[in-house]
Design an enzyme around this catalytic site. Structure first.
Site, PDB file in Angstrom:
ATOM      1  CB  THR A   1      25.360  25.366  -6.745  1.00 54.29           C
ATOM      2  OG1 THR A   1      26.118  24.201  -7.064  1.00 54.29           O
ATOM      3  CG2 THR A   1      25.773  26.502  -7.653  1.00 54.29           C
TER       4      THR A   1
ATOM      5  CG  ASP B   1      28.971  21.210  -9.721  1.00 53.73           C
ATOM      6  OD1 ASP B   1      29.063  20.761  -8.570  1.00 53.73           O
ATOM      7  OD2 ASP B   1      27.902  21.208 -10.357  1.00 53.73           O
TER       8      ASP B   1
ATOM      9  CG  ASP C   1      29.434  25.159  -9.361  1.00 53.40           C
ATOM     10  OD1 ASP C   1      29.464  24.200  -8.568  1.00 53.40           O
ATOM     11  OD2 ASP C   1      28.433  25.884  -9.506  1.00 53.40           O
TER      12      ASP C   1
HETATM   13 ZN   LIG Z   1      28.187  24.173  -7.151  1.00 58.37          ZN
END
Ligand SMILES: [Zn+2]
Length: 508
Positions: free
Chosen positions: A164, A283, A127
């Site tokens: 996301t 992330d 992520d």
């Molecule tokens: Zn993300």
């Protein structure tokens, strides 16, 4: 992801409205939508091409250096000699390829499977892995996948909004958010007032057909170790025990890797042919400290260690060269600081925007005024104020009726998308009112045309040419790549039918 783990992300990634489907317009839309990004890429001015080439040469040189460093410093293992010579063979062509620009691949057809009975795809998401993070530190394992696989040379392009949930679900459905329904990390259904959050598992929100459902529809097995939407029962997919896990951000990354590895110990009839593996990092750190902090470097190094753990486990089982590994991120990250703010309350001389009209502030500004208030009037007055020179940072925000957004964003064809969308310049944020806090961090969600929003695409395995660089592409193309590898018929989507054959090796 991470509704339970990352409240800050929730704030920063928050967003808008509700379900409508417009699924019937796929075909029409996909025709024109999927060609646009390609066309614009092809129209880049020559100067840009030269600049990009220079950057690429540098990048490739760095990655080639990384690959060689890996060769020298990696610990010998039973299969290392073969892998190493392959890496050496691939690294040189990759470097020359970038300078001469292309296509003398050392292979012309997909490599036969040695141990597995069927093609297998392992889809990994890191992520917020911004394109370029791979150069922050030594990443020998990611570097190995790149050197021996196929990489989007200037990164993978996320869909808009670069958040996301919309992006992870675009990757597995091949659909733009307007069509798969997850148009923000949270939003309100304008028809009934129901609220979608990152913990919503009601199938009514999740449109389209994700890969795990496509795979199961073909009588094959799929397994998900976290992925937005994977807990949702849809069609023949029931999130089966042992093959699907409900999101829990506290599960150590090592445990996730080891669980996926165990699937390769199963008999072929039980083994999933499609698997997902998800990591919240980098992330998580990116939001807190921005993309240039040493914490990011450490998070990237740790992800690389996880890839190393995965490769080692696959090699032990003799299947590393048989598995098609696709490693991606969902979006990039840009640094933000609180002097780069725009306050909606500063527009009061032109128009009052109450907080309850705003479904999300930043980086996607999404506003749904009550019925009776003309969205066009709101847009006109907001832009008048923003352009007046009297609103702090007003020049860094432009507000649109959603139907007037640039068509390349594909962000109109759903009732869930609120009527008013603001595009915020890179690194700026919109807030409701002035506060005293002064902090810096990172954010994503901006226009997907912004380079810092790009992430990575690496394909490694029998279907991917070694050392191949391909131009950047949008993540809606990945669905067709996976169904092509698995040789199954996918559902209608926004990807281009011919894309998979442009990136994969042809069958022998
Ligand atoms: Zn993300």
């Amino acid at each position: 992801m991470g509704s339970d783990k990352q409240p800050t992300n929730l704030d920063q990634e928050e967003d808008p409205p509700n379900p409508s489907t417009a699924l019937l317009s796929f075909d029409t839309d996909s025709a024109d939508e999927s060609t646009k990004p390609k066309a614009s890429a092809a129209q880049r001015p020559a100067a840009t091409v030269v600049l990009v080439s220079l950057i690429l040469v540098t990048c490739v040189a760095v990655s080639a250096a990384g690959a060689f460093a890996f060769l020298f410093f990696s610990r010998p293992s039973p299969s290392a000699p073969a892998a190493s010579s392959a890496a050496a063979a691939a690294a040189a062509p990759a470097a020359s390829k970038a300078s001469s620009s292309d296509s003398d691949s050392i292979e012309t057809t997909a490599r036969p499977l040695k141990k597995l009975q069927k093609p297998v795809v392992l889809l990994i998401s890191s992520d917020g892995f911004r394109f370029g993070y791979q150069f922050k530190t030594a990443t020998p394992n990611i570097g190995r996948l790149i050197a021996n696989g196929t990489e989007a040379e200037a990164g993978l392009i996320p869909v808009f909004p670069t958040l996301t949930f919309p992006n992870h679900y675009s990757i597995v459905t091949g659909l733009y958010p307007a069509f798969h329904g997850i148009i923000n990390n949270h939003f309100v259904d304008p028809h009934n007032g129901d609220t979608f959050t990152m913990g919503s598992h009601d199938p009514k929100w999740w449109l389209g057909e994700p890969l795990w459902e496509t795979v199961v529809n073909h009588g094959l097995k799929a397994a998900t170790y976290f992925w937005p939407g994977s807990e949702v029962n849809k069609g023949s997919w029931t999130c089966p025990e042992g093959y699907c896990r409900f999101y829990n951000g506290s599960v150590p990354f090592e445990e996730r890797v080891d669980t996926v590895l165990k699937y390769f110990d199963m008999p072929s009839s039980e083994m999933p042919v499609f698997m997902t593996l998800y990591f919240e990092d980098p992330d998580h750190q990116g939001h807190q400290v921005g993309p240039d902090d040493p914490q990011i470097t450490e998070a990237v190094a740790n992800i690389d260690r996880m890839i190393g753990r995965l490769i080692e486990g696959l090699e032990k089982r003799g299947v590393f060269e048989d598995v098609n590994i696709i490693m991606v991120g969902d979006h990039g990250m840009v640094g933000t600081c609180d002097k780069k703010l725009i306050f909606l309350d500063d527009l009061k001389s032109w128009i009052d925007i109450p907080a309850n009209w705003v479904q999300s502030h930043s980086p996607l500004l999404a506003i749904r005024p009550p019925s009776g208030v003309s969205p066009a009037d709101v847009v006109q007055k907001m832009n008048e104020g923003l352009r007046s020179g009297k609103v702090m940072n007003g020049q860094y925000l432009k507000v649109y009726l959603k139907e007037d957004l640039p068509s390349r964003l594909h962000y109109v064809a759903s009732d869930r998308i609120p009527p008013i969308i603001g595009l915020i310049d890179e690194g700026f944020k919109v807030e409701q009112k002035r506060t005293k806090h002064q902090e810096c961090g990172g954010a994503h969600g901006y226009d997907n045309d912004i380079f810092s929003m790009r992430t990575i695409f690496i394909g490694h395995g029998p279907e991917f040419a070694r050392g191949q660089k391909v131009p950047s592409f949008e993540n809606v193309q990945i669905y067709n790549v996976v169904t092509s590898i698995l040789k199954i018929q996918g559902a209608a989507n926004n990807g281009t039918a011919s894309f998979a054959s442009s990136i994969l090796l042809p069958s022998p």
